[in-house]
Design an enzyme around this catalytic site. Structure first.
Site, mmCIF file in Angstrom:
data_model
loop_
_atom_site.group_PDB
_atom_site.id
_atom_site.type_symbol
_atom_site.label_atom_id
_atom_site.label_comp_id
_atom_site.label_asym_id
_atom_site.label_seq_id
_atom_site.Cartn_x
_atom_site.Cartn_y
_atom_site.Cartn_z
ATOM 1 N N ARG A 186 -18.172 -59.066 -2.208
ATOM 2 C CA ARG A 186 -18.845 -58.145 -1.251
ATOM 3 C C ARG A 186 -18.240 -56.957 -0.744
ATOM 4 O O ARG A 186 -16.542 -57.317 -0.048
ATOM 5 C CB ARG A 186 -19.189 -58.444 -0.736
ATOM 6 C CG ARG A 186 -18.851 -59.748 0.601
ATOM 7 C CD ARG A 186 -19.644 -60.511 1.496
ATOM 8 N NE ARG A 186 -20.885 -61.320 1.191
ATOM 9 C CZ ARG A 186 -21.972 -60.529 1.877
ATOM 10 N NH1 ARG A 186 -22.494 -60.495 2.787
ATOM 11 N NH2 ARG A 186 -23.142 -61.676 1.236
ATOM 12 N N LYS A 192 -25.377 -59.905 8.955
ATOM 13 C CA LYS A 192 -26.662 -59.790 9.667
ATOM 14 C C LYS A 192 -27.416 -60.539 10.580
ATOM 15 O O LYS A 192 -27.707 -60.318 12.279
ATOM 16 C CB LYS A 192 -28.010 -59.528 8.534
ATOM 17 C CG LYS A 192 -27.876 -58.645 7.998
ATOM 18 C CD LYS A 192 -30.244 -58.232 7.139
ATOM 19 C CE LYS A 192 -29.354 -59.498 5.819
ATOM 20 N NZ LYS A 192 -30.548 -58.785 4.746
ATOM 21 N N GLU A 225 -33.900 -58.407 1.984
ATOM 22 C CA GLU A 225 -34.351 -59.408 2.517
ATOM 23 C C GLU A 225 -34.237 -58.758 3.906
ATOM 24 O O GLU A 225 -33.568 -57.854 4.533
ATOM 25 C CB GLU A 225 -33.836 -60.827 3.332
ATOM 26 C CG GLU A 225 -34.491 -61.813 3.805
ATOM 27 C CD GLU A 225 -33.858 -63.187 3.961
ATOM 28 O OE1 GLU A 225 -32.940 -63.406 3.843
ATOM 29 O OE2 GLU A 225 -34.800 -63.972 4.900
HETATM 30 P P1 ATP Z 1 -28.452 -62.787 3.906
HETATM 31 O O1 ATP Z 1 -29.146 -62.857 3.189
HETATM 32 O O2 ATP Z 1 -27.936 -63.774 4.861
HETATM 33 O O3 ATP Z 1 -29.876 -62.208 5.219
HETATM 34 P P2 ATP Z 1 -27.531 -60.456 2.913
HETATM 35 O O4 ATP Z 1 -25.880 -59.451 3.478
HETATM 36 O O5 ATP Z 1 -26.453 -61.211 2.158
HETATM 37 O O6 ATP Z 1 -27.493 -61.204 4.227
HETATM 38 P P3 ATP Z 1 -29.612 -59.295 1.748
HETATM 39 O O7 ATP Z 1 -30.577 -58.475 2.577
HETATM 40 O O8 ATP Z 1 -29.598 -60.386 0.840
HETATM 41 O O9 ATP Z 1 -28.698 -59.502 2.594
HETATM 42 O O10 ATP Z 1 -29.060 -58.409 0.701
HETATM 43 C C1 ATP Z 1 -29.504 -57.075 -0.623
HETATM 44 C C2 ATP Z 1 -28.509 -57.106 -1.238
HETATM 45 O O11 ATP Z 1 -26.352 -57.231 -0.905
HETATM 46 C C3 ATP Z 1 -28.381 -58.218 -2.104
HETATM 47 O O12 ATP Z 1 -27.478 -57.986 -3.586
HETATM 48 C C4 ATP Z 1 -26.485 -58.362 -1.468
HETATM 49 O O13 ATP Z 1 -26.061 -59.092 -2.681
HETATM 50 C C5 ATP Z 1 -26.193 -57.439 -1.502
HETATM 51 N N1 ATP Z 1 -24.722 -57.603 0.059
HETATM 52 C C6 ATP Z 1 -25.295 -57.473 1.117
HETATM 53 N N2 ATP Z 1 -24.009 -57.358 1.762
HETATM 54 C C7 ATP Z 1 -23.051 -57.077 0.747
HETATM 55 C C8 ATP Z 1 -21.524 -56.404 1.874
HETATM 56 N N3 ATP Z 1 -21.169 -56.658 2.290
HETATM 57 N N4 ATP Z 1 -21.045 -55.859 0.008
HETATM 58 C C9 ATP Z 1 -21.712 -55.682 -1.122
HETATM 59 N N5 ATP Z 1 -23.258 -56.353 -1.485
HETATM 60 C C10 ATP Z 1 -23.775 -56.744 -0.406
#
Ligand code: ATP
Ligand code: MG
Length: 563
Positions: A267, A277, A42
């Site tokens: 994660r 984030k 995102e």
């Molecule tokens: P949010 O949804 O709260 O904005 P997010 O960290 O989930 O934060 P996204 O942009 O949705 O951010 O993440 C993009 C991809 O990265 C998703 O598929 C998510 O599952 C993966 N991802 C995010 N954080 C991690 C992490 N700490 N370890 C592994 N994969 C991650």
């Protein structure tokens, strides 16, 4: 006897659970034996090391199985999203070494199609426009044991729902006044199934679709269709989506579309940092760090600026593998991979961070010799560089001690040390200022001990070897040293404690005037070096023609290897 095939099979690195699923699917010819993954950020912040893990996983799987991986921006929430983030994310994925080719997608391009699917759901009597506020819905949600109360709007007719939903789209209603909800299962023990909202009203400007839409799909409704439209075969996401999976599947089952498989993995969490984030944004907005690319940040842009290499991050990601349970990885393991990669490529230089003047009293005044230093002893082809040497040089303050203990193998009055690439010297006396601080050490040298001269004297064993910089020919630079951003291993581990109170006040220390051998003068942003005995350093983006600035990427000591 074992056949070569059997030996090969046995020696094959074992597959992680996602690869096992994929290989099974390939065997069964599922999805015409295609493998197609996606990385779906995102655009509401900069990517961090956790995202790097996900990028390496998704693009890595595609590479391994001759498949494809899309870069898709999951831009369904206009309020928090921005093109600045879109650009930085593309830069980061490329920098990590991955290529989405012509497959750059935006979820917002599918808004029309998702709207049509919602109409279809309404026509099937499986979605309704609800006038309850978010608070009212939440009050009626029930508990895992007690079913939710039905919304009083649940039995609206299809015609009324179609009419209201269209008027929601046309902007007739204010934000928050209505939602479109799926009619799933009010008694399900899975709360996500209890008539979840799938559209909400948001009169907000979207960075791509502008003011075209004032209703936006919720994540659960949008994500499965994004995957489906792109014919993703394996939709890899983190564990917190495990209990969303029944809903992911339910939505895709209501309309006649391609049905990807969602698979969850743990994660990545790292010690001494935060990875949400929201928190990283707070650090940036609160000016607690200098920006998203502050070298102390766990962001990819911060790590790049700090001097981490793409290979080191990819190797780290491979080493930690894929887990099904949440876990925390020691940041020292990441640093180990950074060191291991830089050791192979970084040219060696000498830099004195805290200079102490050293005069070689028996060396001719006005003479300069050019010494030869290996660029990299790990790489025979790396060549050498010229290092000027003269009567006056600087050594590290901590390499001299007046009242030295027995085991101190550096310089003290009466002791001998080798100056790297130069001569063996002996300390004769010290000079002090009126406060008793040592301002200069006086030494003599043995001209027969020149390094590399092949003489017997040059082979003589002395206990210490010091790095040094010529007093007249050198570069002055600012050096930034970094420590952990937080003082504790899990700064967001305690709900009652504000993680901002756990910031390490000493995470950045600046050396305003370090001295470096002159051969670094043409180095540009991101060039990296090993400063002998001090660690790995790179040129920071703040570096200018008149003032070079270096970051310490990582120290030399590997606490991981020993452990
Ligand atoms: P949010 O949804 O709260 O904005 P997010 O960290 O989930 O934060 P996204 O942009 O949705 O951010 O993440 C993009 C991809 O990265 C998703 O598929 C998510 O599952 C993966 N991802 C995010 N954080 C991690 C992490 N700490 N370890 C592994 N994969 C991650
Ligand atoms: Mg997310």
């Amino acid at each position: 006897m074992k056949t070569p095939e059997l030996v090969q099979e046995e020696n094959r690195p074992s597959l992680n659970f996602i690869e096992q699923i994929i290989e099974q699917d390939l065997k069964n010819g599922k999805n015409e034996s295609r493998v197609h993954t996606r990385f779906p950020p995102e655009p509401n912040g900069y990517l961090h090391i956790g995202h790097a893990k996900s990028i390496c996983l998704n693009f890595g799987i595609a590479q391994k199985y001759n498949g494809k991986c899309n870069l898709r921006f999951d831009d369904t929430n206009p309020v928090k999203e921005d093109v600045e983030y879109v650009d930085s994310i593309m830069d980061d994925v490329k920098w990590l070494g991955f290529d989405w080719e012509d497959r750059l997608f935006f979820a917002s391009d599918y808004f029309g199609q998702m709207y049509d699917y919602a109409i279809e759901l309404i026509k099937q009597g499986k979605a309704f426009v609800c006038d309850l506020t978010a608070e009212e819905v939440s009050a009626m949600r029930g508990t895992p044991q007690k079913p939710a109360d039905p919304s009083p709007y649940r039995n609206r007719t299809v015609e009324e729902n179609l009419d209201l939903f269209e008027r929601m789209k046309n902007g007739e209603f204010p934000d928050g006044s209505r939602t479109l909800r799926a009619k799933v299962d009010l008694a399900s023990p899975n709360m996500h199934m209890r008539d979840p909202a799938i559209y909400r009203i948001r009169h907000a400007h979207h960075h791509r679709t502008g003011d075209q839409w004032c209703i936006y799909p919720m994540y659960d409704w949008a994500h499965g269709f994004e995957d489906s439209i792109e014919k993703i075969t394996h939709s890899l996401c983190t564990l917190e989506f495990e209990n969303h999976r029944p809903l992911y599947d339910w939505f895709l089952n209501q309309v006649d579309v391609f049905h990807p498989q969602q698979i969850e993995f743990a994660r990545l969490n790292l010690t001494y940092t935060v990875m949400s984030k929201r928190k990283l944004l707070e650090l940036v907005q609160g000016k607690l760090v200098s920006g998203w690319d502050d070298p102390r940040m766990p962001t990819i842009s911060g790590m790049r600026r700090r001097g981490y290499t793409p290979a080191s991050i990819r190797n780290f990601s491979d080493t930690i593998g894929i887990a099904k349970r949440d876990n925390v990885i020691d940041v020292a393991l990441l640093e180990h991979h950074v060191r291991e990669d830089l050791n192979k490529t970084a040219h060696r230089r000498m830099a004195v961070l805290n200079p102490l003047k050293l005069v070689i009293t028996n060396y001719p005044e006005g003479k300069t010799e050019i010494m030869n230093g290996h660029n990299n002893p790990e790489d025979e082809n790396a060549g050498t560089r010229a290092i000027p040497f003269s009567r006056e040089i600087y050594i590290e303050q901590e390499d001299f001690m007046e009242d030295a203990p027995k085991k101190f193998f550096r310089l003290t009055v009466g002791a001998e040390v080798r100056l790297k690439y130069a001569y063996i010297i002996k300390c004769e006396s010290v000079e002090k200022d009126s406060d008793g601080r040592i301002t200069q050490v006086n030494c003599t040298y043995d001209p027969l001990t020149k390094s590399g001269s092949g003489t017997e004297e040059s082979q003589r064993k002395v206990k210490g070897t010091l790095h040094w910089v010529d007093a007249h020919q050198h570069i002055e630079a600012q050096i930034r040293l970094y420590d952990r951003l937080f003082t504790v291993e899990s700064p967001d581990g305690d709900k009652d404690q504000d993680y901002k109170d756990l910031l390490n006040p000493d995470s950045l220390s600046v050396i305003e005037r370090a001295l470096i051998e002159p051969s670094v003068k043409d180095a540009v942003y991101l060039d990296h070096f090993q400063f002998e005995r001090q660690g790995y350093f790179n040129v920071d983006k703040d570096s200018t023609f008149s003032q070079m600035v270096f970051n310490r990427t990582v120290g030399l000591k590997d606490s991981w290897k020993k452990a």
